[in-house]
Design an enzyme around this catalytic site. Structure first.
Site, PDB file in Angstrom:
ATOM      1  N   PHE A   2      25.840 -29.099  -1.535  1.00  0.00           N
ATOM      2  CA  PHE A   2      24.886 -29.392  -0.448  1.00  0.00           C
ATOM      3  C   PHE A   2      25.232 -30.673   0.299  1.00  0.00           C
ATOM      4  O   PHE A   2      24.742 -30.908   1.400  1.00  0.00           O
ATOM      5  CB  PHE A   2      23.446 -29.396  -0.968  1.00  0.00           C
TER       6      PHE A   2
ATOM      7  N   PHE B 284      13.944 -42.443  -6.055  1.00  0.00           N
ATOM      8  CA  PHE B 284      14.417 -42.305  -4.677  1.00  0.00           C
ATOM      9  C   PHE B 284      15.936 -42.159  -4.575  1.00  0.00           C
ATOM     10  O   PHE B 284      16.497 -42.206  -3.483  1.00  0.00           O
ATOM     11  CB  PHE B 284      13.955 -43.512  -3.838  1.00  0.00           C
TER      12      PHE B 284
ATOM     13  N   CYS C  57      15.447 -31.027  -3.279  1.00  0.00           N
ATOM     14  CA  CYS C  57      14.110 -31.593  -3.076  1.00  0.00           C
ATOM     15  C   CYS C  57      13.513 -31.528  -1.675  1.00  0.00           C
ATOM     16  O   CYS C  57      12.309 -31.340  -1.549  1.00  0.00           O
ATOM     17  CB  CYS C  57      14.104 -33.033  -3.559  1.00  0.00           C
TER      18      CYS C  57
HETATM   19  N1  NAI Z   1      17.861 -34.294  -8.010  1.00  0.00           N
HETATM   20  C1  NAI Z   1      17.523 -35.402  -7.384  1.00  0.00           C
HETATM   21  O1  NAI Z   1      18.351 -36.024  -6.742  1.00  0.00           O
HETATM   22  C2  NAI Z   1      16.124 -35.939  -7.448  1.00  0.00           C
HETATM   23  C3  NAI Z   1      15.107 -35.242  -8.101  1.00  0.00           C
HETATM   24  N2  NAI Z   1      13.831 -35.769  -8.165  1.00  0.00           N
HETATM   25  C4  NAI Z   1      12.777 -35.074  -8.909  1.00  0.00           C
HETATM   26  O2  NAI Z   1      13.031 -35.260 -10.306  1.00  0.00           O
HETATM   27  C5  NAI Z   1      12.624 -34.112 -11.053  1.00  0.00           C
HETATM   28  C6  NAI Z   1      13.779 -33.618 -11.885  1.00  0.00           C
HETATM   29  O3  NAI Z   1      14.823 -33.234 -11.011  1.00  0.00           O
HETATM   30  P1  NAI Z   1      16.281 -32.936 -11.546  1.00  0.00           P
HETATM   31  O4  NAI Z   1      16.676 -33.971 -12.525  1.00  0.00           O
HETATM   32  O5  NAI Z   1      17.109 -32.725 -10.353  1.00  0.00           O
HETATM   33  O6  NAI Z   1      16.028 -31.542 -12.321  1.00  0.00           O
HETATM   34  P2  NAI Z   1      16.992 -30.815 -13.344  1.00  0.00           P
HETATM   35  O7  NAI Z   1      16.653 -29.374 -13.272  1.00  0.00           O
HETATM   36  O8  NAI Z   1      18.400 -31.248 -13.143  1.00  0.00           O
HETATM   37  O9  NAI Z   1      16.541 -31.398 -14.769  1.00  0.00           O
HETATM   38  C7  NAI Z   1      15.306 -31.101 -15.360  1.00  0.00           C
HETATM   39  C8  NAI Z   1      15.545 -30.924 -16.853  1.00  0.00           C
HETATM   40  O10 NAI Z   1      14.285 -30.845 -17.522  1.00  0.00           O
HETATM   41  C9  NAI Z   1      14.444 -29.987 -18.651  1.00  0.00           C
HETATM   42  N3  NAI Z   1      13.134 -29.555 -19.139  1.00  0.00           N
HETATM   43  C10 NAI Z   1      12.215 -28.772 -18.511  1.00  0.00           C
HETATM   44  N4  NAI Z   1      11.112 -28.648 -19.291  1.00  0.00           N
HETATM   45  C11 NAI Z   1      11.346 -29.365 -20.428  1.00  0.00           C
HETATM   46  C12 NAI Z   1      10.579 -29.630 -21.603  1.00  0.00           C
HETATM   47  N5  NAI Z   1       9.340 -29.149 -21.759  1.00  0.00           N
HETATM   48  N6  NAI Z   1      11.132 -30.394 -22.572  1.00  0.00           N
HETATM   49  C13 NAI Z   1      12.374 -30.904 -22.438  1.00  0.00           C
HETATM   50  N7  NAI Z   1      13.135 -30.698 -21.329  1.00  0.00           N
HETATM   51  C14 NAI Z   1      12.633 -29.942 -20.339  1.00  0.00           C
HETATM   52  C15 NAI Z   1      15.296 -28.867 -18.122  1.00  0.00           C
HETATM   53  O11 NAI Z   1      15.922 -28.162 -19.168  1.00  0.00           O
HETATM   54  C16 NAI Z   1      16.288 -29.642 -17.238  1.00  0.00           C
HETATM   55  O12 NAI Z   1      17.475 -29.966 -17.917  1.00  0.00           O
HETATM   56  C17 NAI Z   1      12.102 -33.108 -10.023  1.00  0.00           C
HETATM   57  O13 NAI Z   1      10.703 -33.256  -9.944  1.00  0.00           O
HETATM   58  C18 NAI Z   1      12.736 -33.574  -8.738  1.00  0.00           C
HETATM   59  O14 NAI Z   1      11.928 -33.247  -7.621  1.00  0.00           O
HETATM   60  C19 NAI Z   1      13.544 -36.977  -7.602  1.00  0.00           C
HETATM   61  C20 NAI Z   1      14.513 -37.711  -6.966  1.00  0.00           C
HETATM   62  C21 NAI Z   1      15.873 -37.255  -6.842  1.00  0.00           C
HETATM   63  O1  UGA Z   2      13.985 -36.552  -3.949  1.00  0.00           O
HETATM   64  C1  UGA Z   2      15.169 -36.308  -3.914  1.00  0.00           C
HETATM   65  O2  UGA Z   2      15.711 -35.353  -4.467  1.00  0.00           O
HETATM   66  C2  UGA Z   2      16.117 -37.153  -3.111  1.00  0.00           C
HETATM   67  O3  UGA Z   2      16.363 -36.412  -1.889  1.00  0.00           O
HETATM   68  C3  UGA Z   2      17.292 -37.019  -1.015  1.00  0.00           C
HETATM   69  O4  UGA Z   2      18.541 -37.191  -1.656  1.00  0.00           O
HETATM   70  P1  UGA Z   2      19.616 -36.020  -1.768  1.00  0.00           P
HETATM   71  O5  UGA Z   2      18.955 -34.711  -1.484  1.00  0.00           O
HETATM   72  O6  UGA Z   2      20.305 -36.192  -3.055  1.00  0.00           O
HETATM   73  O7  UGA Z   2      20.702 -36.322  -0.638  1.00  0.00           O
HETATM   74  P2  UGA Z   2      20.608 -36.791   0.891  1.00  0.00           P
HETATM   75  O8  UGA Z   2      21.679 -37.754   1.140  1.00  0.00           O
HETATM   76  O9  UGA Z   2      19.238 -37.189   1.274  1.00  0.00           O
HETATM   77  O10 UGA Z   2      21.000 -35.459   1.670  1.00  0.00           O
HETATM   78  C4  UGA Z   2      20.123 -34.345   1.712  1.00  0.00           C
HETATM   79  C5  UGA Z   2      20.679 -33.311   2.680  1.00  0.00           C
HETATM   80  O11 UGA Z   2      20.574 -33.769   4.018  1.00  0.00           O
HETATM   81  C6  UGA Z   2      21.831 -33.675   4.659  1.00  0.00           C
HETATM   82  N1  UGA Z   2      21.927 -34.739   5.659  1.00  0.00           N
HETATM   83  C7  UGA Z   2      21.732 -36.031   5.311  1.00  0.00           C
HETATM   84  C8  UGA Z   2      21.801 -37.021   6.248  1.00  0.00           C
HETATM   85  C9  UGA Z   2      22.057 -36.699   7.590  1.00  0.00           C
HETATM   86  O12 UGA Z   2      22.129 -37.554   8.506  1.00  0.00           O
HETATM   87  N2  UGA Z   2      22.246 -35.405   7.904  1.00  0.00           N
HETATM   88  C10 UGA Z   2      22.179 -34.398   6.983  1.00  0.00           C
HETATM   89  O13 UGA Z   2      22.338 -33.214   7.321  1.00  0.00           O
HETATM   90  C11 UGA Z   2      22.846 -33.785   3.536  1.00  0.00           C
HETATM   91  O14 UGA Z   2      24.083 -33.256   3.903  1.00  0.00           O
HETATM   92  C12 UGA Z   2      22.170 -32.988   2.450  1.00  0.00           C
HETATM   93  O15 UGA Z   2      22.379 -31.610   2.623  1.00  0.00           O
HETATM   94  C13 UGA Z   2      16.782 -38.402  -0.614  1.00  0.00           C
HETATM   95  O16 UGA Z   2      17.758 -39.035   0.208  1.00  0.00           O
HETATM   96  C14 UGA Z   2      16.509 -39.259  -1.850  1.00  0.00           C
HETATM   97  O17 UGA Z   2      15.942 -40.494  -1.456  1.00  0.00           O
HETATM   98  C15 UGA Z   2      15.522 -38.511  -2.768  1.00  0.00           C
HETATM   99  O18 UGA Z   2      15.316 -39.244  -3.950  1.00  0.00           O
END
Ligand code: NAI
Ligand code: UGA
Length: 478
Positions: free
Chosen positions: A335, A159, A273
């Site tokens: 973003f 999260f 996401c």
């Molecule tokens: N970015 C965020 O803030 C959040 C993301 N998530 C979820 O977490 C997951 C990952 O997101 P991110 O870390 O942002 O993605 P990301 O794209 O930054 O990282 C994913 C990594 O996995 C690697 N990868 C893919 N297939 C592979 C394999 N078979 N073996 C080894 N490495 C492999 C890729 O090369 C890449 O570096 C997604 O499902 C996303 O929805 C959940 C909460 C927050």
């Molecule tokens: O699954 C995920 O990837 C994550 O997505 C969001 O996190 P994130 O996208 O990193 O950042 P946020 O702070 O949620 O902002 C998302 C977007 O909404 C916008 N936002 C946020 C808050 C607000 O009041 N208004 C608004 O326009 C932000 O500027 C940004 O573009 C959720 O907050 C996390 O809990 C979740 O784990």
């Protein structure tokens, strides 16, 4: 105990760094197929910018935290395997544009199965469609040669929000662990729980069944995004009626049942996401025949697209219905503030909208590189999260200039648009900027972070989202 995490991205990197930092008794290895990313994790220039991350990595790296490309070895040796690979929106075939593409997840599962000679707990850290654990279990079971190797699958969605990831990981509102309601499932939950209990109070670790945990993650993101679309829809109404969206947000946010967070009207939500997870939820609802529910959640994305489009239209309309050949300074491309991440940033759609009307754009962002900006503006929708797909050169790439300084970006421009809420934009010398711009000089504040009264005093025509319109702009709209 050894933990291996597949995927060294925005989630895998910081979450594993925090586990290693808080649990010196556990060896943590993060593996990835992307060698450049792993090299960066092992260097002084981490592949992602996140406040506080470097300090935590530095403390644990080489002690009990390692980054490696040797996926087979470390997966084979791991007791707990976190899977934190990307789960993008499908770009082709059945469900294209909505369903989650589980290619990377399945690839990871096949890898785990093929190298495992000891039993493992496999943890879904990626955000996945509900019931993914069932599919993954089949892949694991059918591809592992040794029948004595047991796999227990847990759902442990993440999260954290970017920009505050380290704080969120150190003091999460909750950690959610879903597992099977069998004896071995409950035992596996206990093992993962014991890892988090190194620093998180037990009452904050919630346990659920697998499907509830998987669905809770999609639902949490849908609810958060829905609040933003709700307030953004009201911002349009505020402009039409003379109300002020910040006053409305404050008034409703003081109701404890509504709460004050996530009510900042903006040019649109971005990030990797929200949109992908809502579309995924919509797809799941459609596939189980819940069309009305699907439509309800889809409207959250529609309002977000409407808000970005509305912002572009406001800009064009204010500038006498023509921006052809006009220079527009874009302040902020990430973003949100405090991250260099541009995935699904509203700036992409706004810039593309301005370019479509033949504007020239000067972009400045404190953390986003020039190469990243050009790449983002050249990729089609949903393509950014498919690592093997390169962009094609943007046909209007020469209309985009990227600057290392906000003042340079604004020089000789007709308008400046704030698209990310970076704190440094509040402290700029707007008199100096005004003096260097064409007249009339416009400010379009897509984040409502600037001092609008002061800007008007200087001489700017100001458009602020959801705020009463300047008389200058009203003439264009009445
Ligand atoms: N970015 C965020 O803030 C959040 C993301 N998530 C979820 O977490 C997951 C990952 O997101 P991110 O870390 O942002 O993605 P990301 O794209 O930054 O990282 C994913 C990594 O996995 C690697 N990868 C893919 N297939 C592979 C394999 N078979 N073996 C080894 N490495 C492999 C890729 O090369 C890449 O570096 C997604 O499902 C996303 O929805 C959940 C909460 C927050
Ligand atoms: O699954 C995920 O990837 C994550 O997505 C969001 O996190 P994130 O996208 O990193 O950042 P946020 O702070 O949620 O902002 C998302 C977007 O909404 C916008 N936002 C946020 C808050 C607000 O009041 N208004 C608004 O326009 C932000 O500027 C940004 O573009 C959720 O907050 C996390 O809990 C979740 O784990």
């Amino acid at each position: 105990m050894k933990i291996t995490c597949i995927g060294a991205g925005y989630v895998g990197g910081p979450t594993m760094a925090m586990i290693a930092y808080k649990c010196p008794d556990i060896q943590v290895v993060v593996v990835d197929i992307n060698a450049a990313r792993i090299a960066a994790w092992n260097s002084e220039e981490l592949p992602i910018y996140e406040p506080g991350l470097f300090e935590v990595v530095k403390e644990a790296r080489g002690r009990n935290l390692f980054f490696s490309t040797d996926t087979q070895k470390h997966v084979a040796e791991g007791d707990i395997i976190f899977v934190s690979v990307n789960t993008p929106t499908k770009t082709r075939g059945v469900g294209a544009g909505k369903a989650a593409d589980l290619t990377y997840w399945e690839g990871a599962a096949r890898l785990i199965a093929s190298v495992s000679t000891t039993s493992k707990i496999v943890v879904e850290k990626s955000t996945v469609p509900v019931k993914t654990a069932e599919a993954i279990e089949k892949v694991l079971r059918r591809n592992c040669a040794d029948p004595n190797v047991a796999f227990e699958i847990l759902s442990n969605p993440e999260f954290l929000a970017e920009g505050t990831a380290m704080e969120d990981l150190a003091k999460p509102d909750r950690v959610l662990i879903g597992g099977k309601e069998t004896e071995s499932g409950q035992r596996a939950i206990g093992v993962l729980k014991s890892v988090y209990e190194h620093w998180i109070p037990t009452e904050r670790i919630l346990c659920a069944n697998l499907w509830s945990a998987e669905l809770s993650k999609l639902t949490a993101n849908a609810f958060l995004a829905q609040r933003i679309s709700s307030i953004n829809s009201i911002s349009a109404l505020c402009e039409a009626t003379g109300a002020d969206v910040q006053q409305v947000a404050h008034s409703i946010g003081t109701d404890s049942r509504i709460g004050p967070k996530f009510l900042n009207s903006s040019v649109g939500f971005g990030g990797s996401c929200f949109q992908k997870d809502i579309l995924n939820l919509v797809y799941i609802c459609e596939t189980v025949g819940l069309k009305t529910v699907a439509d309800y959640w889809h409207s959250v994305v529609h309002i977000n697209d409407y808000q970005k489009q509305r912002f572009v239209e406001r800009m064009i309309d204010a500038m006498f219905n023509t921006i052809s050949g006009k220079k527009i300074a874009v302040l902020g491309f990430a973003f949100k503030k405090d991250t260099g991440d541009t995935r699904e940033t509203p700036a992409i759609d706004v810039c593309k909208g301005l370019l479509a009307d033949n504007a020239k754009i000067n972009i400045y962002d404190p953390k986003v590189t020039e190469a990243q900006i050009h790449n983002d503006l050249s990729l089609g929708k949903f393509m950014w999260d498919h690592p093997t797909t390169g962009g094609t050169a943007s046909p209007r790439q020469n209309a985009v200039s990227v600057f290392k300084d906000a003042y340079e970006a604004c020089k000789d421009s007709h308008a400046l648009a704030v698209l990310t809420e970076w704190d440094e934009f509040k402290g700029l010398n707007y008199q100096k900027i005004y003096d260097s711009m064409m007249k009339p000089a416009f400010v379009f504040d897509g984040r409502n972070i600037l001092d609008h009264a002061k800007l008007r005093e200087i001489g700017f025509i100001v458009y602020a989202l959801g705020k009463p319109l300047d008389p200058f702009l009203q003439r264009n709209y009445s």
